[in-house]
Scaffold this active site. Structure first.
Site, PDB file in Angstrom:
ATOM      1  N   CYS A 188      47.688 -27.559   5.578  1.00  0.00           N
ATOM      2  CA  CYS A 188      48.070 -28.893   6.073  1.00  0.00           C
ATOM      3  C   CYS A 188      47.100 -29.990   5.626  1.00  0.00           C
ATOM      4  O   CYS A 188      47.514 -31.084   5.231  1.00  0.00           O
ATOM      5  CB  CYS A 188      48.174 -28.857   7.594  1.00  0.00           C
ATOM      6  SG  CYS A 188      46.951 -27.834   8.398  1.00  0.00           S
TER       7      CYS A 188
ATOM      8  N   HIS B 138      46.800 -34.810  11.725  1.00  0.00           N
ATOM      9  CA  HIS B 138      45.468 -34.587  11.154  1.00  0.00           C
ATOM     10  C   HIS B 138      44.978 -35.892  10.510  1.00  0.00           C
ATOM     11  O   HIS B 138      45.747 -36.607   9.854  1.00  0.00           O
ATOM     12  CB  HIS B 138      45.520 -33.534  10.045  1.00  0.00           C
ATOM     13  CG  HIS B 138      45.679 -32.123  10.520  1.00  0.00           C
ATOM     14  ND1 HIS B 138      45.821 -31.763  11.840  1.00  0.00           N
ATOM     15  CD2 HIS B 138      45.714 -30.954   9.809  1.00  0.00           C
ATOM     16  CE1 HIS B 138      45.939 -30.440  11.927  1.00  0.00           C
ATOM     17  NE2 HIS B 138      45.883 -29.926  10.705  1.00  0.00           N
TER      18      HIS B 138
HETATM   19  N1  LIG Z   1      50.628 -25.689  12.340  1.00  0.00           N
HETATM   20  C1  LIG Z   1      50.296 -26.233  11.189  1.00  0.00           C
HETATM   21  O1  LIG Z   1      49.858 -27.404  11.096  1.00  0.00           O
HETATM   22  C2  LIG Z   1      50.464 -25.461   9.938  1.00  0.00           C
HETATM   23  C3  LIG Z   1      50.318 -26.127   8.739  1.00  0.00           C
HETATM   24  C4  LIG Z   1      50.452 -25.409   7.557  1.00  0.00           C
HETATM   25  C5  LIG Z   1      50.761 -24.079   7.610  1.00  0.00           C
HETATM   26  N2  LIG Z   1      50.908 -23.448   8.812  1.00  0.00           N
HETATM   27  C6  LIG Z   1      51.244 -22.033   8.790  1.00  0.00           C
HETATM   28  O2  LIG Z   1      52.565 -21.833   9.286  1.00  0.00           O
HETATM   29  C7  LIG Z   1      52.651 -20.567   9.941  1.00  0.00           C
HETATM   30  C8  LIG Z   1      53.202 -20.761  11.345  1.00  0.00           C
HETATM   31  O3  LIG Z   1      52.376 -21.654  12.074  1.00  0.00           O
HETATM   32  P1  LIG Z   1      52.798 -22.239  13.491  1.00  0.00           P
HETATM   33  O4  LIG Z   1      51.825 -23.305  13.766  1.00  0.00           O
HETATM   34  O5  LIG Z   1      54.247 -22.551  13.546  1.00  0.00           O
HETATM   35  O6  LIG Z   1      52.539 -20.958  14.451  1.00  0.00           O
HETATM   36  P2  LIG Z   1      53.142 -20.652  15.897  1.00  0.00           P
HETATM   37  O7  LIG Z   1      53.523 -21.910  16.594  1.00  0.00           O
HETATM   38  O8  LIG Z   1      52.172 -19.755  16.545  1.00  0.00           O
HETATM   39  O9  LIG Z   1      54.501 -19.845  15.590  1.00  0.00           O
HETATM   40  C9  LIG Z   1      54.488 -18.603  14.945  1.00  0.00           C
HETATM   41  C10 LIG Z   1      55.925 -18.177  14.639  1.00  0.00           C
HETATM   42  O10 LIG Z   1      55.890 -16.981  13.854  1.00  0.00           O
HETATM   43  C11 LIG Z   1      56.687 -15.990  14.520  1.00  0.00           C
HETATM   44  N3  LIG Z   1      56.102 -14.664  14.260  1.00  0.00           N
HETATM   45  C12 LIG Z   1      54.818 -14.300  14.349  1.00  0.00           C
HETATM   46  N4  LIG Z   1      54.670 -12.988  14.032  1.00  0.00           N
HETATM   47  C13 LIG Z   1      55.912 -12.539  13.745  1.00  0.00           C
HETATM   48  C14 LIG Z   1      56.437 -11.273  13.367  1.00  0.00           C
HETATM   49  N5  LIG Z   1      55.651 -10.195  13.211  1.00  0.00           N
HETATM   50  N6  LIG Z   1      57.760 -11.164  13.150  1.00  0.00           N
HETATM   51  C15 LIG Z   1      58.564 -12.227  13.301  1.00  0.00           C
HETATM   52  N7  LIG Z   1      58.136 -13.464  13.666  1.00  0.00           N
HETATM   53  C16 LIG Z   1      56.829 -13.602  13.891  1.00  0.00           C
HETATM   54  C17 LIG Z   1      56.639 -16.360  15.988  1.00  0.00           C
HETATM   55  O11 LIG Z   1      57.717 -15.762  16.649  1.00  0.00           O
HETATM   56  P3  LIG Z   1      57.626 -15.412  18.239  1.00  0.00           P
HETATM   57  O12 LIG Z   1      57.731 -16.723  18.967  1.00  0.00           O
HETATM   58  O13 LIG Z   1      58.789 -14.518  18.437  1.00  0.00           O
HETATM   59  O14 LIG Z   1      56.294 -14.733  18.435  1.00  0.00           O
HETATM   60  C18 LIG Z   1      56.754 -17.880  15.883  1.00  0.00           C
HETATM   61  O15 LIG Z   1      58.104 -18.237  15.654  1.00  0.00           O
HETATM   62  C19 LIG Z   1      51.243 -19.977   9.854  1.00  0.00           C
HETATM   63  O16 LIG Z   1      51.181 -19.171   8.691  1.00  0.00           O
HETATM   64  C20 LIG Z   1      50.352 -21.183   9.676  1.00  0.00           C
HETATM   65  O17 LIG Z   1      49.161 -20.873   9.032  1.00  0.00           O
HETATM   66  C21 LIG Z   1      50.792 -24.110   9.975  1.00  0.00           C
END
Ligand SMILES: NC(=O)c1ccc[n+]([C@@H]2O[C@H](COP(=O)([O-])OP(=O)(O)OC[C@H]3O[C@@H](n4cnc5c(N)ncnc54)[C@H](OP(=O)(O)O)[C@@H]3O)[C@@H](O)[C@H]2O)c1
Length: 340
Positions: A130, A243
């Site tokens: 990000c 951010h």
């Molecule tokens: N947040 C940011 O600013 C940002 C920016 C760039 C990249 N990212 C990347 O984007 C990804 C997600 O981030 P987030 O912030 O959205 O995280 P989050 O809010 O914690 O959500 C995680 C998601 O992944 C699912 N998940 C996790 N493990 C899984 C599995 N084994 N099988 C199926 N689904 C699974 C979860 O499902 P459940 O609800 O069913 O657990 C949920 O839908 C990460 O790789 C992060 O590094 C995030």
């Protein structure tokens, strides 16, 4: 005829934004599948004015699906992205798993759209971190004019960058400050985040920098130009979404602050708000829900020959993740997977 699109991680911060943005930008999707872990089976998520019921990623059959937007973290991506790619579905991944793989393009459409041609080697395209995404949108047009030698960046990163757990921890800890019997020890972060700042995101590397800082260095080189030197300090701040970055840039050639402002005004994905008066700049709370990367406080750095300082703010769940991923999907649709 439109695309069949999968959103994996649909119950998470980024996945929910992906669904919002697919609808907002009227992405030509005939069908959208919302996937998450088994524990979320049946959970309802919004897609425009529709409600989708979440399916289990583990048992999902990717055959016949065109594009999969992944936002599930590296561990799960390692299992499911190759499965989707093998089934012929192009994966656009938000985790860091494939970002540094030579056979996987790392794309910010405003900066290096042509790199998409390399997607076919693995059927996977990576989305940057990000903090990198918003920074390179600002750096690229300035680099094209005056060649950037070195960047010194300090980030002020919101808790939503750490997933749903990060948002909950700031909220619960903030409430617990006013209710001392409700003890909320840090879990997601290494120290208290409410009313505090933490100079530590991701793990420490041997040289003392953190992985988050290293990512900004490596990704800027891969996306913009390997010759650009970057040094970063990444800090978590008690902001829910958005951010911010204080960026110092050293150029090979002199670049006047007024010319830099004009260049940035014309740059794709950038909005300049830069009035030298009270409130004449953008703060994270104002960028939430927006597509743009906002640039303020553009000024000469008189301590070096060819230096500029600027302030850069963007919605990390959008340009930093979901929007960039949908823009890549649009690019893929326009240039490669043409339909209709
Ligand atoms: N947040 C940011 O600013 C940002 C920016 C760039 C990249 N990212 C990347 O984007 C990804 C997600 O981030 P987030 O912030 O959205 O995280 P989050 O809010 O914690 O959500 C995680 C998601 O992944 C699912 N998940 C996790 N493990 C899984 C599995 N084994 N099988 C199926 N689904 C699974 C979860 O499902 P459940 O609800 O069913 O657990 C949920 O839908 C990460 O790789 C992060 O590094 C995030």
């Amino acid at each position: 005829m439109g695309y069949r699109v999968v959103v994996a991680g649909a119950t998470g911060n980024v996945g929910r934004e992906m669904l919002n943005i697919l609808a907002e930008r009227q992405f030509p999707a005939d069908e959208v599948a919302a996937l998450a872990s088994r524990k979320s089976l049946g959970t309802e998520v919004s897609y425009g004015d529709k409600t989708l019921k979440t399916k289990d990623l583990d048992t999902f059959d990717f055959d016949g699906w065109d594009i999969a937007l992944f936002a599930i973290g590296s561990d799960a991506t390692k299992i499911y992205a190759p499965k989707a790619a093998k089934a012929g579905c192009v994966v656009i991944d938000n985790s860091s798993l494939y970002r540094y793989d030579h056979d996987v393009p790392l794309i910010v459409p405003e900066v290096n759209a042509d790199a998409i041609a390399g997607y076919a080697k693995r059927n996977i395209i990576a989305n940057p971190n990000c903090s990198t995404a918003q920074m390179v949108v600002a750096l690229k047009p300035l680099h094209d004019r005056a060649r950037i030698k070195r960047v010194v960046v300090s980030t002020y990163q919101s808790v939503s960058g750490a997933g749903k757990g990060g948002i909950d921890e700031l909220w619960d800890q903030t409430k617990s400050i006013y209710n001392p019997t409700d003890d909320r020890a840090p879990k997601q972060f290494t120290k208290q985040i409410a009313f505090n700042v933490i100079p530590h995101i991701d793990k420490f590397l041997d040289d003392g920098q953190t992985k988050e800082e290293w990512k900004m260095v490596a990704e800027t080189k891969k996306i913009v130009d390997p010759s650009i030197k970057v040094t970063a300090t990444c800090v978590r701040v008690p902001v829910f979404v958005g951010h911010s970055e204080a960026i110092n840039i050293e150029f090979e050639e002199f670049l006047d602050e007024d010319e830099a402002r004009d260049i940035l005004r014309e740059a794709p994905g950038v909005m300049v708000v830069d009035k030298r008066e009270d409130g004449g700049y953008v703060t994270p709370i104002e960028c939430v829900g927006d597509f743009a990367t906002f640039i303020s406080r553009i000024r000469q750095d008189s301590t070096i020959d060819n230096g500029l300082n600027l302030w850069c703010v963007s919605d990390n769940l959008r340009k930093g993740a979901a929007l960039n991923a949908v823009q890549i999907a649009e690019l893929l649709g326009n240039r490669i997977l043409k339909k209709g």
